[in-house]
Design a protein around this motif. Structure first.
Motif: not given
Length: 766
Positions: A681-709
């Protein structure tokens, strides 16, 4: 305990002689005091209307002298101030003398305001409790005003006074050829009327200002009286001695007036009953009942229960006041045909009465500070423990001057708001010059155009306020801040312009059928002046128009932060959040202001062109044709603003980012260790802010912080600068599959997203 004792039990005397203070009795025992207070205020209104009639025949100094004499006689007779209590010292007599002088001055202002405004307006303005006025002044000039409710009450009070000043069309009182007590029949009245004339307003308008001044002085006078009453042995003793000293002070003055001025009273014996009514209802009964009620009830309750009946009584008597005694008094000074319409109930008076009632109720109510906490238990010692959530301690109301000062500082710090402010000042200056010249030359065209410019200023004020609010900090309730207020302001400005264009279009069509003859005198210079002012605005706000057609997609340079955590129990989740600021974007507020100025500019050009055609060729049809063309241009220019603002308010995916976001999602799908994603989900909140949310599914052995970055970096490059990422690990899917067979539908839907194709029109197809 709360039913027996009020919160002010230990708060010092409430105007009476000794005691611990007001005690809040049970409601059943309070009823008789409330009824007594209401009845007393009703009688006081009767006394004020009687006073107004007496002042038509009696000089104001003589009137005050008689009131003080009657009150002093009664109070000295019953209070016995010389035989009871401790002996008054010389220093205390000096204070009583000053107290008496101040009381005479306030009475003079009060009753002179009564002669100017009449009893109806005097009751609305002057009969406010001290606690109401103190709350009002604390809101205006201190930082401990009591919160939003008190600020709202202060605003109601100010609106009520403004209604009496600007919207009280009391033509009868304004057109009186002779003042109520005779024009300048003494040096005192000459001085007072000269002071009112110096303000440049009608006498009854000046009376409003005079009564406001007298009200503030009365509050200070009562505050000093409470302190002095403790020294001399009680408020009743102080009042008796003060009235007696006032009689001695006024006696020489009354003697001089009696010798030097001609009296209008044919028989003083006929005025004994009216004066006795005024003395008892206005001076004696009101004082004693207020003293009793302030001891038996809280001061705030006395103020609330006392203000409503006196204001309602004033409105009723304004319509129906008449009886044989006052008819006889009116006959001394007024013609018979004016009697029935003497107390005029204008729309401004009715509206101000409503606002005065509301403000008195709000300002006299006790402050509710500290009541935001929730009782969570007791300490071992039995002390109640409260939990104050959020920013309950952080909220503090500011005084209005401080708020204006800080708001002005914020306005001048930022480019958009600074430009709106400067143009608003220029527009207001031109408006008042136009109105002044219109009144001076009696030109209806100039006056009407001046009020049109004043209406245009309202759009600038709304834009300025929106630009200011958009920089307010986020709160616990408005966690995203107030950035979207600019979108809302642009949307409302656009709606205003559409309404204006519609009415101009309809009027133009009507004039095309039957073109009226126009007086073009003064149209050209006014239009040229308005065109110059509006061209300055066009130059100032042109950047908003250019941004509207090509919103920049500048990359983010602000720092971001990511954090992830595992949920409790059997499921593993992560969460990432990033913040940044995009350069440029659609500022609907500035676009709305720009289009409003553009509409005025087109209007000035249309008037100039039509004026030239009418003066040179006599083509009166040129005026509706130009107006029709301008209305169509305004409508066509506003439609894109309305469309864009609606899309933002409906949380549409920003059109300028559609392609970049589609490419970004394809890149996310190819990240190593990422199984799939869902719910982007992506939308414009104001003139300078575009906001978004997303769900990601990752494997159990992956380092989740690296995927998030990695996901954050890809979406940030695509223009999303306020991102929330929900990480779901493979073990979570396996667990959910065991709990619900329907969860396989979620996996199937996720896999189907891989087959989605992107079309040029911005839609997705399977």
């Amino acid at each position: 305990m709360e039913e027996k004792y009020g919160g002010d039990v230990l708060s010092g005397p409430g105007g009476g002689g000794g005691g611990l203070g007001p005690v809040d009795l049970p409601s059943a025992r309070l009823t008789k005091y409330i009824v007594l207070l209401c009845f007393t205020k009703f009688l006081k209104a009767v006394g004020l209307f009687e006073s107004y009639d007496l002042l038509k025949a009696v000089h104001i100094v003589q009137f005050i002298f008689i009131l003080k004499l009657g009150t002093a006689f009664f109070m000295v007779l019953f209070q016995k101030p010389f035989s009871s209590g401790k002996t008054i010292t010389k220093h205390q007599w000096i204070k009583i003398f000053k107290h008496a002088v101040a009381g005479c001055i306030i009475s003079l202002l009060w009753f002179f305001g009564l002669t100017l405004c009449g009893p109806l307006r005097t009751l609305l303005l002057f009969e406010h409790s001290d606690i109401v006025v103190i709350s009002l002044l604390s809101v205006l000039f201190t930082s401990s005003g009591g919160g939003p409710a008190k600020t709202r009450g202060a605003a109601f009070f100010i609106i009520a006074v403004i209604c009496l000043l600007l919207f009280d069309n009391d033509d009868l009182m304004a057109k009186m050829a002779e003042h109520p007590e005779g024009h300048h029949d003494s040096a005192l009245t000459h001085m007072l009327y000269t002071a009112i004339a110096f303000l440049g307003v009608a006498d009854h308008k000046g009376g409003v200002l005079l009564l406001v001044l007298a009200l503030c002085c009365k509050v200070g006078f009562h505050t000093a009286s409470r302190k002095l009453s403790i020294d001399v042995g009680g408020a009743k003793r102080l009042q008796a001695l003060s009235h007696l000293v006032s009689v001695l002070l006024l006696c020489p003055w009354v003697i001089v007036l009696s010798v030097t001025t001609e009296s209008k009273v044919e028989s003083w014996f006929s005025l004994i009953m009216p004066f006795a009514t005024v003395i008892f209802f206005v001076m004696i009964l009101d004082f004693y009942v207020d003293s009793i009620c302030s001891v038996k009830m809280e001061v705030s309750k006395c103020a609330r229960y006392g203000s409503f009946p006196i204001f309602i009584s004033a409105l009723l008597f304004g319509n129906f006041w008449t009886h044989p005694i006052t008819d006889q008094l009116r006959a001394m000074n007024k013609a018979a045909h004016q009697e029935s319409t003497e107390h005029v109930l204008s729309g401004g008076v009715v509206v101000s009465a409503i606002f005065f009632i509301l403000s008195a109720n709000i300002l006299s109510s006790p402050s509710k500070r500290g009541q935001k906490g929730t009782l969570i238990g007791y300490s071992p010692e039995g002390t109640p423990l409260y939990n104050f959530m959020g920013d309950a301690f952080q909220h503090s109301s500011q005084s209005i001057p401080r708020f204006i000062k800080e708001s002005l500082k914020q306005i001048l710090e930022e480019s958009d708001s600074r430009q709106i402010f400067y143009f608003l000042c220029l527009n207001l200056l031109f408006t008042f010059v136009e109105l002044f010249y219109g009144v001076l030359t009696n030109s209806l065209g100039l006056i009407s155009d001046g009020f049109h410019m004043l209406f245009d200023c309202s759009a600038l004020v709304m834009g300025l306020f929106a630009a200011l609010m958009s920089r307010w900090k986020a709160t616990r309730i408005f966690s995203y801040g107030y950035g979207r207020i600019e979108i809302l302001s642009g949307f409302i400005n656009g709606l205003f312009l559409i309404v204006i264009a519609f009415f101009v279009f309809m009027e133009s069509v009507a004039r095309l059928i039957d073109p009226p003859e126009l007086d073009t005198h003064m149209l050209t210079p006014v239009s040229v002046g308005g065109l110059i002012v509006n061209l300055i605005g066009i130059c100032a706000f042109s950047h908003a128009h250019s941004h509207a057609h090509g919103a920049s997609q500048g990359s983010c340079h602000s720092s971001d932060h990511n954090h992830s955590h595992h949920m409790h129990g059997h499921s593993d989740h992560g969460h990432g959040h990033s913040h940044g600021s995009a350069g440029g974007g659609m500022n609907a507020n500035m676009r709305g202001v720009f289009l409003h100025v553009l509409a005025d500019t087109l209007g000035s050009i249309g008037v100039i062109v039509s004026t030239i055609l009418i003066e040179q060729f006599g083509w009166f049809i040129a005026d509706p044709l130009c107006s029709l063309f301008i209305a169509i241009l305004i409508f066509l220019s506003v439609v894109p603003l309305i469309k864009d603002a609606c899309q933002v308010l409906l949380l549409r995916l920003p059109p300028e980012y559609e392609k970049e976001l589609h490419i970004a999602l394809e890149k996310i799908q190819k990240i190593e260790g990422l199984i799939s994603y869902r719910d982007p989900h992506f939308w414009r909140h104001s003139a300078s802010i575009v906001a978004g949310t997303i769900h990601i599914q990752v494997t159990s052995d992956v380092l989740e912080q690296r995927i998030v970055q990695q996901v954050t970096g890809i979406l940030k490059d695509a223009g999303v600068n306020n991102l929330t990422i929900q990480v779901e690990k493979e073990a979570y899917f396996q667990h959910m599959s065991g709990l619900s067979t329907g969860f396989h539908d979620v996996l199937a839907m996720t896999k189907q997203m891989e087959s989605m194709k992107y079309c040029k029109d911005g839609t997705y197809i399977m």
